[in-house]
Design an enzyme around this catalytic site. Structure first.
Site, PDB file in Angstrom:
ATOM      1  N   GLY A   1       0.824  -1.202   0.000  1.00  0.00           N
ATOM      2  CA  GLY A   1       0.000   0.000   0.000  1.00  0.00           C
ATOM      3  C   GLY A   1       0.855   1.247   0.000  1.00  0.00           C
ATOM      4  O   GLY A   1       1.941   1.264  -0.595  1.00  0.00           O
ATOM      5  N   GLU A   2       0.368   2.305   0.644  1.00  0.00           N
ATOM      6  CA  GLU A   2       1.049   3.617   0.761  1.00  0.00           C
ATOM      7  C   GLU A   2       1.040   4.397  -0.553  1.00  0.00           C
ATOM      8  O   GLU A   2       1.357   5.575  -0.582  1.00  0.00           O
ATOM      9  CB  GLU A   2       2.516   3.485   1.211  1.00  0.00           C
ATOM     10  CG  GLU A   2       2.732   2.794   2.518  1.00  0.00           C
ATOM     11  CD  GLU A   2       4.219   2.679   2.889  1.00  0.00           C
ATOM     12  OE1 GLU A   2       5.082   3.127   2.116  1.00  0.00           O
ATOM     13  OE2 GLU A   2       4.500   2.124   3.958  1.00  0.00           O
TER      14      GLU A   2
END
Lengths: 353, 353
Positions: A317-318
């Site tokens: 993610g991120e």
């Protein structure tokens, strides 16, 4: 008319005449027609989205929306929720995966506190747009009120408008929030109509037993809250998350400003799916960065008709996948803009059979 | 001992202790273990290949080997063979796909005439290592003599040695040669043992009828020349091509110098497979850039135990896929080198279930 309705109305279908214009140039470049595959698709779509035969991607930005989730009380995550603010500070110092990969892609990172259960005071570089201090535990009742969910979407729209105004040409989405694969799986189940078990995975790495618990938690939470699959805002409020709402708003705002937006992985795709269910034309502006390890990802991409660009077993993610995919999307545009044509290069374009 | 034998002997298996060392650092970075998927694999492999806990990729180069093929007389290609030298000039002027994508990856392009049926005189920037003026039509007899095939491999080895000496840290392979999917399919069939029809595709874009003819041509050429599947040099000589030999040599030379080498698409993989059949340990140094549209590609990658990095429907060759994959391999190394550890970032690494 409120901001969401106004923005959704500005999500207009891409004019397909531009695809043909772009393809004409692509077919005149020194290569067999179509031989650069999806790089050509990226160039065509960028031309059509920009309505410009020579678009540019010089300013790129990944928005990483951070939020906490009351559902972590049910033991659905491998990490304690304290990690959410700790990672926000890591983003601000430039030490996280998204910082490294955004630098690699030549993109900036904008970190947005949209719902972290922590007081950041005036942390330098952080965009402070807190709507909630973590969502409520949706195993016990709605995660947010409808008004809060709407506010999250508005945060995303406002950021899209602001960065469009500043001249950014490509957006990426990202998320940080311990526990956020759980609301994402809930959204995937409700909006694709698939069974929870088919769209729920191990997130950051829970055990087989915990996965069973996570599935049961989501199943009973959906029963308890009965979100309306025809009303994406209701789904976001009842079983969603603040960062997911921010991403949904960013996507709608990107499309309203005719800016292509690279959707990261599982959580970002849940946000994009909320946007899509509000206005399906938003999909014309989306690029699906990658095929996440999370099993529910594919069902959501299929619902929106998107094909992931990368398949590297990512599950961080991120915005990390979005940043990586940006490098390939930009490669497609460079091919389109910088390759010599048959005429310029004195190369025969005659096909002999 | 000749250069090939000497080089093959220097192809030693990568020391797997380095994988564990690299993984230890990767697991201490601020992310769930393994969550960056194949990016982590790239970093591990670069560390092990370099036997260096902090390797660098600052100097990168793609070698594009150009050659002609007598087999084009059988009508196996969609383009006339004049396109080979025309494209070489396009490479030298910087207008081809490989030039654009190598610039994007921060890599240089070295263009090698190893067998073009054209007199380039002293074309600026071209590496002149012509072994043959095109291969002979292998529908009528061997494409090359064994000595010529060996010379092609030596060209590749010498280039690898030269650029290793100059401090390059990552090599990519590429090809240009009208007609060269035909010898590549022949090599694939002989060395993987699969039927010709299962490893033969449409190249730059021939019709269904021409594809049938191409398959028949390859089948009868293999019968006529009866290359020995246990002798890769024999296969290269009888049904191969000069650029394929150059690529095989470059791969063996890269491994001998402990330099990672990114294998482009179908033609490059045929060259890598020749190298692999001479010395299987060469595979420890290979990265498979992408999954080509050519149907025979997968069988060759499987034989060598390689998983392609990208799947973007590319079928251009030149090294374009290798250049693109370099950007992802480098991203993996940056993650490994630049991300903060849990300790540095003050992030909890405690897994709670």
């Amino acid at each position: 008319m409120n901001l969401l309705e106004d923005t959704a109305k500005k999500n207009v279908a891409v004019n397909e005449d531009w695809y043909a214009k772009a393809q004409k140039r692509l077919d005149n470049l020194t290569k067999p027609p179509g031989s650069l595959g999806r790089l050509e698709e990226f160039a065509r779509r960028l031309v059509a989205i920009n309505q410009n035969a020579m678009p540019s991607l010089d300013k790129k930005v990944v928005f990483t929306f951070a939020a906490d989730h009351g559902i972590t009380a049910e033991g659905v995550s491998a990490y304690p929720k304290e990690v959410t603010p700790q990672m926000v500070f890591n983003f601000l110092r430039g030490g996280a995966g998204i910082n490294v990969l955004a630098r690699h892609a030549g993109a900036e990172v904008v970190v947005v506190d949209i719902g972290v259960d922590y007081d950041f005071e005036n942390a330098e570089g952080l965009r402070a747009h807190k709507v909630v201090r973590g969502t409520k535990n949706f195993a016990k009742g709605p995660a947010m009120t409808r008004e809060e969910a709407l506010k999250c979407i508005e945060v995303g729209i406002n950021l899209a408008d602001e960065f469009a105004e500043k001249g950014y040409k490509l957006f990426g989405t990202g998320d940080m929030g311990i526990g956020n694969t759980t609301p994402s799986s809930a959204i995937a189940a409700v909006l694709t109509g698939r069974p929870v078990a088919e769209v729920t995975g191990k997130g950051t790495g829970i055990s087989d037993d915990s996965l069973k618990g996570k599935i049961k938690t989501i199943e009973s939470a959906i029963k308890l809250n009965s979100p309306d699959p025809k009303d994406a805002l209701d789904v976001l409020a009842k079983v969603g998350g603040a960062e997911i709402g921010g991403i949904a708003g960013l996507v709608l705002g990107a499309a309203a400003n005719r800016i292509p937006v690279v959707i990261d992985g599982f959580i970002s795709t849940a946000g994009a799916l909320i946007a899509y269910c509000i206005e399906p034309k938003a999909a014309d502006y989306m690029f699906a960065a990658h095929n996440s390890v999370e099993i529910g990802h594919k069902a959501m991409l299929e619902k929106m008709g998107l094909s992931p660009i990368l398949d590297l077993n990512l599950r961080l993610g991120e915005g990390t996948g979005a940043a990586l995919a940006m490098t390939l999307i930009e490669a497609g545009l460079k091919i389109y803009k910088e390759m010599a044509t048959f005429g310029e290069a004195g190369v025969s374009d005659e096909i002999i059979n």
